[in-house]
Design an enzyme around this catalytic site. Structure first.
Site, mmCIF file in Angstrom:
data_model
loop_
_atom_site.group_PDB
_atom_site.id
_atom_site.type_symbol
_atom_site.label_atom_id
_atom_site.label_comp_id
_atom_site.label_asym_id
_atom_site.label_seq_id
_atom_site.Cartn_x
_atom_site.Cartn_y
_atom_site.Cartn_z
ATOM 1 N N CYS A 38 0.818 -1.224 0.000
ATOM 2 C CA CYS A 38 0.000 0.000 0.000
ATOM 3 C C CYS A 38 0.849 1.271 0.000
ATOM 4 O O CYS A 38 0.669 2.156 -0.844
ATOM 5 C CB CYS A 38 -0.986 -0.015 1.165
ATOM 6 S SG CYS A 38 -0.259 0.114 2.816
ATOM 7 N N HIS A 82 -2.878 1.254 6.716
ATOM 8 C CA HIS A 82 -3.224 1.158 5.293
ATOM 9 C C HIS A 82 -3.424 2.552 4.713
ATOM 10 O O HIS A 82 -3.993 3.439 5.353
ATOM 11 C CB HIS A 82 -4.484 0.326 5.085
ATOM 12 C CG HIS A 82 -4.737 0.026 3.631
ATOM 13 N ND1 HIS A 82 -3.949 -0.822 2.896
ATOM 14 C CD2 HIS A 82 -5.676 0.514 2.765
ATOM 15 C CE1 HIS A 82 -4.383 -0.874 1.651
ATOM 16 N NE2 HIS A 82 -5.423 -0.067 1.536
ATOM 17 N N HIS A 107 -5.790 1.959 -4.569
ATOM 18 C CA HIS A 107 -4.824 1.426 -3.605
ATOM 19 C C HIS A 107 -4.388 0.012 -3.970
ATOM 20 O O HIS A 107 -4.940 -0.619 -4.875
ATOM 21 C CB HIS A 107 -5.417 1.451 -2.193
ATOM 22 C CG HIS A 107 -6.583 0.517 -1.995
ATOM 23 N ND1 HIS A 107 -6.890 -0.060 -0.778
ATOM 24 C CD2 HIS A 107 -7.544 0.043 -2.853
ATOM 25 C CE1 HIS A 107 -7.965 -0.815 -0.880
ATOM 26 N NE2 HIS A 107 -8.379 -0.774 -2.132
#
Length: 340
Positions: free
Chosen positions: A255, A303, A315
């Protein structure tokens, strides 16, 4: 005429034991079946998603440890270079003082105080201020330079020792976190292997549908946030690339690896981890988001993605997925970050 004996009846005790044993086996089998029922496909998916989420947490921790390791290695190298140069300077100073002593000896004998210095610790010697009166100004200056250089070298060596210890600790953290990630992924795979072929096919179909969201959804028409627009455009060129923990491109991403890559293409260098990237700009609420802003999820900020517009995030979600668009409502949003 032979006698006929009636067969001896079975022992009541033996019958009772056998009956009890059989009953126990049936009971244990029943209890085992009740205690460990086979989880359903949805239960397996929920557990697997949780393991993937925990693996991503460990991944960001590993990313941080790896970045710290690189910084420490650079610092240690610089300190060791300074120590080497300092030792060379010290050797030169000592050589010069030795030349003074040799000259004195040739001219009629070496000063006792200088002889004492050359054969002992200069710090101990220079603490005796009365001894300095017996030395020339040049000798005194040379001795003070040597003492200062020795103290500097001692401090630098101590600093290097501390950094080396930090490096050893950091390497252990990195190794532990890598093992944790691998363990979580292994547990997830074990759960997936417990599914039937039909259940695996159903899960694969679900993942395929989610991954096909790399086809551009309706992102609205809100203008991008300056440099964020260039970052988002760079990230969009990576749609469909697989997630891989610790990866920063070009073949795979995690991420924060994706967000870091996107902003590098826009001319901005971001820190490595999602938690550090969270502090790289100005924090904003959901209502103020513009395409290209960073968006953080989960309480520990493990995240991160790029806001794509219309409530969507671009993402790299987790193992088994690809870089894709997804609704921000699928994860616990914390805040946005505007860069520049």
């Amino acid at each position: 005429m032979g006698s006929h004996r009636r067969p001896k009846p079975a022992s009541r005790t033996r019958v009772t034991v056998l009956s009890a044993t059989a009953a126990a086996v049936v009971a244990l089998t029943s209890q085992a079946a009740q205690a460990d029922p086979k989880p359903s496909k949805d239960e397996v998916k929920s557990k697997v998603d949780k393991l993937y989420d925990e693996a991503e947490q460990a991944t960001e921790a590993a990313n941080g440890a790896k970045e710290k390791q690189a910084a420490l290695e650079k610092e240690i190298g610089q300190i060791q270079d300074k120590v080497a140069r300092g030792q060379q300077e010290l050797n030169t100073l000592r050589s010069g003082l030795g030349s003074m002593a040799s000259a004195q000896y040739r001219s009629g004998g070496i000063d006792p105080s200088l002889a004492l210095f050359l054969s002992s610790n200069p710090d101990d010697f220079l603490d005796k201020a009365s001894s300095l009166d017996q030395l020339s100004a040049n000798q005194t200056e040379a001795l003070q330079k040597i003492q200062g250089k020795q103290r500097t070298l001692a401090q630098e060596r101590k600093e290097a020792e501390g950094k080396l210890k930090d490096l050893a600790d950091t390497r252990k953290v990195l190794d532990d976190k890598k093992k944790e990630v691998q363990g979580k992924l292994g547990d997830a795979q074990t759960l997936l292997n417990s599914l039937t072929a039909q259940e695996k096919a159903a899960l694969a179909a679900d993942d395929a549908r989610a991954n096909r969201s790399n086809e551009r959804p309706n992102l609205g028409d809100v203008p991008a946030s300056g440099v964020g627009g260039a970052a988002l455009a760079a990230a969009q060129t990576q749609l469909g690339k697989p997630y891989s923990y610790g990866a920063t491109g070009m073949a795979t991403f995690d991420c924060s690896g994706l967000t870091g890559y996107a902003y590098r293409q826009a001319g901005v260098s971001l820190p490595r981890t999602s938690q550090e990237q969270a502090n790289a700009g100005t924090r904003i609420g959901r209502g103020d988001l513009k395409p290209g802003d960073l968006v953080l999820f989960f309480g520990d900020l493990h995240h991160i993605g790029l806001y794509a517009g219309n409530g969507m995030v671009l993402h790299a979600p987790r193992t088994g997925t690809v870089v894709r668009y997804e609704s921000m409502d699928n994860m616990p949003f914390q805040f946005g970050v505007r860069i520049g």
